[in-house]
Design an enzyme around this catalytic site. Sequence first.
Site, PDB file in Angstrom:
ATOM      1  N   LYS A 221       0.819  -1.212   0.000  1.00 65.44           N
ATOM      2  CA  LYS A 221       0.000   0.000   0.000  1.00 65.44           C
ATOM      3  C   LYS A 221       0.852   1.262   0.000  1.00 65.44           C
ATOM      4  O   LYS A 221       2.057   1.240   0.260  1.00 65.44           O
ATOM      5  CB  LYS A 221      -0.956  -0.021   1.196  1.00 65.44           C
ATOM      6  CG  LYS A 221      -2.097  -1.011   1.005  1.00 65.44           C
ATOM      7  CD  LYS A 221      -3.153  -0.903   2.093  1.00 65.44           C
ATOM      8  CE  LYS A 221      -4.348  -1.807   1.776  1.00 65.44           C
ATOM      9  NZ  LYS A 221      -5.369  -1.776   2.838  1.00 65.44           N
ATOM     10  N   ARG A 255      -3.443 -10.104   5.322  1.00 60.56           N
ATOM     11  CA  ARG A 255      -4.035 -10.127   3.987  1.00 60.56           C
ATOM     12  C   ARG A 255      -2.991  -9.588   3.022  1.00 60.56           C
ATOM     13  O   ARG A 255      -2.607  -8.411   3.111  1.00 60.56           O
ATOM     14  CB  ARG A 255      -5.308  -9.283   3.944  1.00 60.56           C
ATOM     15  CG  ARG A 255      -6.010  -9.275   2.580  1.00 60.56           C
ATOM     16  CD  ARG A 255      -7.247  -8.398   2.617  1.00 60.56           C
ATOM     17  NE  ARG A 255      -7.960  -8.407   1.353  1.00 60.56           N
ATOM     18  CZ  ARG A 255      -7.699  -7.590   0.319  1.00 60.56           C
ATOM     19  NH1 ARG A 255      -6.721  -6.688   0.417  1.00 60.56           N
ATOM     20  NH2 ARG A 255      -8.410  -7.675  -0.793  1.00 60.56           N
TER      21      ARG A 255
END
Length: 274
Positions: A221, A255
């Site tokens: 991210k 995740r």
Amino acid sequence: MTINCKGRLIDLSSPKVMGILNITPDSFYDGGQHKNEKDILVHVENLLNAGATFIDVGAYSSRPNADPVSEDEELKRITPIVNLILKQFPEILLSIDTFRSEVAKQCIEAGAAMVNDISAGKLDDNMLPTIASLHVPYIMMHMRGNPQTMQQKTDYENVVKDVLFYFSERITAAKALGIVDMIIDPGFGFAKTTEQNFELLNKLELFKMIEKPLLVGVSRKSMIYKTLETTAKEALNGTSVLNTVALQKGASILRVHDVKEAMECIKLVESLSC
């Protein structure tokens, strides 16, 4: 700490990995990579072989400012893929990444095991009642607004306190309907600045007070690649560093796009407590 997935008790006292399968054309890292059935099945097999316990399938990109997708289009994208994967891997534990109750319902009825909702029921009033009727584990994430508006909603007085309060309210609402297996996700990158993301990670151990399994999704991210002044493609090392921090602070599920490396993080962190 366990969750019941299709009659199987999954013990989360030892952290698990959730591999990501995006079937959207516009996801921030791997959008459009898995374009045909063979590619999808190969990718899923690779994730499972690398050690993933869960595979998270999403057909609606939740990256900032992503184009909206209709419910019909989301169903058209995801339903055939769920059926394809379950036919090839009947024992697989599929997580359905959706905020729409009808998408969740149809996928669970097709054989998926759990639902991963970026809105914790706030974008669909029928989601919590649907989860209650389906009796499946429910991942509730913190987000303000929706993917189109969330980056304009970062005005927290105290981001950690506000996110904790949010989960307290959502868990109470879910419990009132009889939902048992809940997992919380602080929502790194959703309605949060880079600084707020790191503040949440720095104080992640405070989420233990909620007494629910904690999912962390920081894989590749922008909080990583912007800080390192690189790109999502080059953010694997940074992802492993932050996954390690998250595990040390109590994460139960990682995740990730890169399962092998996440499994190595878990193995090394667990070795510290031997």
